[in-house]
Motif scaffolding. Sequence first.
Motif, short mmCIF file in Angstrom:
data_model
loop_
_atom_site.label_atom_id
_atom_site.label_comp_id
_atom_site.label_asym_id
_atom_site.label_seq_id
_atom_site.Cartn_x
_atom_site.Cartn_y
_atom_site.Cartn_z
N VAL A 20 29.54 44.16 48.93
CA VAL A 20 30.49 43.53 48.02
C VAL A 20 29.72 42.57 47.12
CG1 VAL A 20 31.11 41.71 49.65
CG2 VAL A 20 32.71 42.31 47.86
N ARG A 21 30.06 42.55 45.85
CA ARG A 21 29.51 41.57 44.92
C ARG A 21 30.64 40.60 44.60
NH1 ARG A 21 24.68 41.56 43.75
NH2 ARG A 21 24.96 40.26 41.94
N PHE A 22 30.34 39.34 44.74
CA PHE A 22 31.31 38.26 44.63
C PHE A 22 31.02 37.51 43.35
CE2 PHE A 22 33.75 35.16 47.19
CZ PHE A 22 33.54 34.00 46.48
N ARG A 23 31.94 37.56 42.39
CA ARG A 23 31.78 36.81 41.15
C ARG A 23 32.64 35.56 41.23
NH1 ARG A 23 33.77 35.85 36.06
NH2 ARG A 23 32.18 35.65 34.46
N HIS A 24 32.00 34.43 41.25
CA HIS A 24 32.65 33.14 41.35
C HIS A 24 33.17 32.78 39.96
CE1 HIS A 24 32.47 28.62 41.74
NE2 HIS A 24 33.23 28.97 42.74
N ALA A 25 34.49 32.85 39.76
CA ALA A 25 35.09 32.69 38.44
C ALA A 25 34.75 31.35 37.77
CB ALA A 25 36.60 32.89 38.52
N PRO A 26 34.82 30.20 38.47
CA PRO A 26 34.54 28.94 37.77
C PRO A 26 33.13 28.84 37.21
CG PRO A 26 35.75 28.50 39.79
CD PRO A 26 35.35 29.96 39.82
N SER A 27 32.14 29.37 37.93
CA SER A 27 30.75 29.24 37.47
C SER A 27 30.22 30.49 36.79
CB SER A 27 29.83 28.90 38.66
OG SER A 27 29.74 30.02 39.54
N GLY A 28 30.87 31.65 37.01
CA GLY A 28 30.39 32.91 36.45
C GLY A 28 29.22 33.50 37.23
N ARG A 29 28.80 32.86 38.32
CA ARG A 29 27.67 33.36 39.11
C ARG A 29 28.12 34.49 40.02
NH1 ARG A 29 25.30 28.44 42.11
NH2 ARG A 29 23.87 30.03 42.86
N GLU A 30 27.19 35.40 40.33
CA GLU A 30 27.47 36.50 41.24
C GLU A 30 26.61 36.38 42.49
OE1 GLU A 30 27.46 40.42 39.73
OE2 GLU A 30 28.90 39.97 38.15
N PHE A 31 27.20 36.79 43.62
CA PHE A 31 26.52 36.73 44.91
C PHE A 31 26.73 38.05 45.65
CE2 PHE A 31 28.14 32.58 43.75
CZ PHE A 31 27.01 31.77 43.87
N PRO A 32 25.67 38.62 46.22
CA PRO A 32 25.86 39.82 47.05
C PRO A 32 26.33 39.41 48.44
CG PRO A 32 23.54 39.26 46.97
CD PRO A 32 24.27 38.28 46.07
N GLY A 33 27.11 40.26 49.08
CA GLY A 33 27.59 39.99 50.42
C GLY A 33 27.91 41.28 51.16
N ARG A 34 28.49 41.13 52.35
CA ARG A 34 28.90 42.27 53.19
C ARG A 34 30.35 42.10 53.60
NH1 ARG A 34 26.72 46.80 53.01
NH2 ARG A 34 27.48 47.33 55.05
N CYS A 35 31.12 43.15 53.43
CA CYS A 35 32.51 43.16 53.88
C CYS A 35 32.50 43.31 55.40
CB CYS A 35 33.24 44.32 53.24
SG CYS A 35 34.95 44.47 53.75
N VAL A 36 33.28 42.50 56.10
CA VAL A 36 33.40 42.54 57.56
C VAL A 36 34.68 43.25 57.97
CG1 VAL A 36 33.63 41.11 59.63
CG2 VAL A 36 32.08 40.40 57.80
N ASN A 37 35.79 42.87 57.33
CA ASN A 37 37.04 43.59 57.56
C ASN A 37 37.83 43.63 56.27
OD1 ASN A 37 39.03 41.40 57.54
ND2 ASN A 37 38.19 40.81 59.52
N LEU A 38 38.74 44.61 56.19
CA LEU A 38 39.43 44.89 54.94
C LEU A 38 40.85 45.33 55.23
CD1 LEU A 38 39.11 45.46 51.82
CD2 LEU A 38 38.37 47.75 52.47
N SER A 39 41.76 44.92 54.38
CA SER A 39 43.14 45.40 54.44
C SER A 39 43.59 45.65 53.01
CB SER A 39 44.06 44.38 55.10
OG SER A 39 44.33 43.30 54.23
#
Length: 105
Positions: A20-39
């Motif tokens: 998962v790529r996480f785009r932090h709206a207030p700063s515009g920065r992106e961070f890579p991550g891993r999904c653990v659980n999903l619904s």
Amino acid sequence: IDGQTTERRLSPRHAVAAGVRFRHAPSGREFPGRCVNLSAGGLLSTFQPAARLPGQTVRLALGRVDHGELAGLSEAQLEGRIVRVDRRALLSEGHLAVAVRFALD
């Protein structure tokens, strides 16, 4: 108190391992991550430490999801709001657990 926990989620969650790529709206920065659980209504994912606070809006780019009813979320661009940041794993595992509730139309 009867010792039982009331389920607060609207949709059942499933253990799903996906990028998962996480785009932090207030700063515009992106961070890579891993999904653990999903619904259908949200996800729990892990990220390297950075400033993330409950209530902030985020945009997520979810990787491939091979899990029946959730396959439609594969490769999706999703918007949501951070509802919880769990720092307990930070010292032992080096990441934060970030819970996001999807913005539903």
